[in-house]
Enzyme design. Structure first.
Site, short mmCIF file in Angstrom:
data_model
loop_
_atom_site.label_atom_id
_atom_site.label_comp_id
_atom_site.label_asym_id
_atom_site.label_seq_id
_atom_site.Cartn_x
_atom_site.Cartn_y
_atom_site.Cartn_z
CD GLU A 169 -1.30 -6.08 1.64
OE1 GLU A 169 -2.50 -5.80 1.45
OE2 GLU A 169 -0.76 -6.08 2.75
CG HIS A 180 1.84 -2.22 6.51
ND1 HIS A 180 0.99 -3.28 6.61
CD2 HIS A 180 2.69 -2.56 5.49
CE1 HIS A 180 1.30 -4.21 5.74
NE2 HIS A 180 2.33 -3.79 5.04
CD GLU A 205 14.51 18.05 -7.08
OE1 GLU A 205 13.84 17.28 -7.78
OE2 GLU A 205 14.84 19.18 -7.42
CG HIS A 217 7.21 -3.20 4.56
ND1 HIS A 217 7.27 -4.54 4.93
CD2 HIS A 217 5.99 -3.03 4.04
CE1 HIS A 217 6.12 -5.14 4.64
NE2 HIS A 217 5.33 -4.25 4.08
CG HIS A 276 2.98 -2.51 -0.06
ND1 HIS A 276 2.87 -1.50 0.87
CD2 HIS A 276 3.08 -3.66 0.67
CE1 HIS A 276 2.89 -2.03 2.08
NE2 HIS A 276 3.02 -3.33 1.99
#
Ligand code: 13P
Ligand code: ZN
Length: 271
Positions: free
Chosen positions: A116, A210, A169, A141, A139
């Site tokens: 990525e 994703h 919040e 998941h 990044h």
């Protein structure tokens, strides 16, 4: 030269990846982090004139020429970083031509940076254009965010409104809302370009089915954004099938914004 194993940036990478793995945000090799380093600090731990090997970046990253990043390796497991950082992480410098990464440390088994990298470097460029202090692109998941992308309408206004209304919040932590991309093939320049475009406006971008991208001036900001979105998504997934008895209203959100002087997406409210 100082021992790199004592470098605060390396310790932060080891602790953050371990933490994210244990939270279940990064199964197997899921997730990746890139952290832009101060060259003066990197130079305390590394000979910056010694390039181990070069690796093509796969796109033109000239806007980052000379910048140094510590980046998780492709196919590497977050759970293993703390035990063997030199194999699971690498430190790269973007060469003057913009299409070459110079490996200064790490990827010991001949590995390379995350698949990525386009989304990371393009997002660094985008964030630096709106926040010169940005250092981190992250990044992962996380479960509930991912589940929510299966069942919730995926447009920025709708999903931001739902996340803001899950807990007090939310709007305080991400007043600009969250960016959304449709399902796309990962690891490509195309998803990198789309993510970076969203990153000009949002510090959080959801990749449908994703995962999530977050950014920040430091690990705490990037991680704090992701864990807050994940917590709100968890509240949604725990309650979406139940009668909604109490809710945060649009007026409550306006009142919160006033209390915390938030520069929030006013067009995301029905007021
Ligand atoms: P990498 O192992 O290449 O970092 O890929 C993991 C991932 O999360 C892909 O989106
Ligand atoms: Zn991923």
């Amino acid at each position: 030269m100082k021992d790199i194993m004592t470098a605060p940036f390396l310790i932060e990478m080891m602790q953050t990846t371990a933490n994210m793995y244990r939270l279940g945000y990064d199964e197997r090799n899921g997730g990746n982090i890139s952290y832009m380093l101060d060259p003066a600090v990197a130079g305390e731990y590394l000979d910056l004139n010694k390039v181990i090997r070069t690796i093509p970046t796969g796109f033109d990253a000239k806007a980052l020429a000379g910048k140094i990043f510590i980046v998780t390796g492709t196919g590497k497991y977050f759970k293993n970083v703390e035990y063997d950082p030199e194999n699971n992480l690498g430190i790269i410098r973007i060469a003057e031509d913009g299409v070459t990464a110079e490996l200064l440390w790490g990827y010991r088994d001949g590995g390379r940076f995350t698949s990525e990298l386009p989304a990371h470097l393009m997002s660094h460029i985008a964030r630096l254009s709106v926040d010169p202090d940005n250092k981190i692109i992250m990044h992962c998941h996380p479960d509930y965010t991912l589940a929510m992308t299966q069942v919730h309408e995926m447009n920025e206004r709708a999903i931001t409104r739902t996340l803001w209304k899950q807990m007090t919040e939310s709007i305080v932590v991400f007043p600009e809302g969250v960016g959304v991309l449709p399902w796309m093939v990962c690891g490509t320049n195309a998803i990198g370009e789309a993510t970076a475009e969203k990153m000009k406006e949002y510090r959080i971008v959801l990749w449908t089915l994703h995962g999530i991208y977050g950014c920040g001036k430091d690990m705490d900001e990037a991680f704090g954004l992701i864990e807050t979105v994940e917590k709100a998504a968890k509240m949604y997934m725990l309650t979406a099938h139940l009668p909604n008895v109490n809710t945060i209203t649009d007026q409550n959100l306006v009142d919160l914004a006033a209390r915390f002087s938030l520069n929030y997406r006013k067009d995301f409210l029905d007021i």
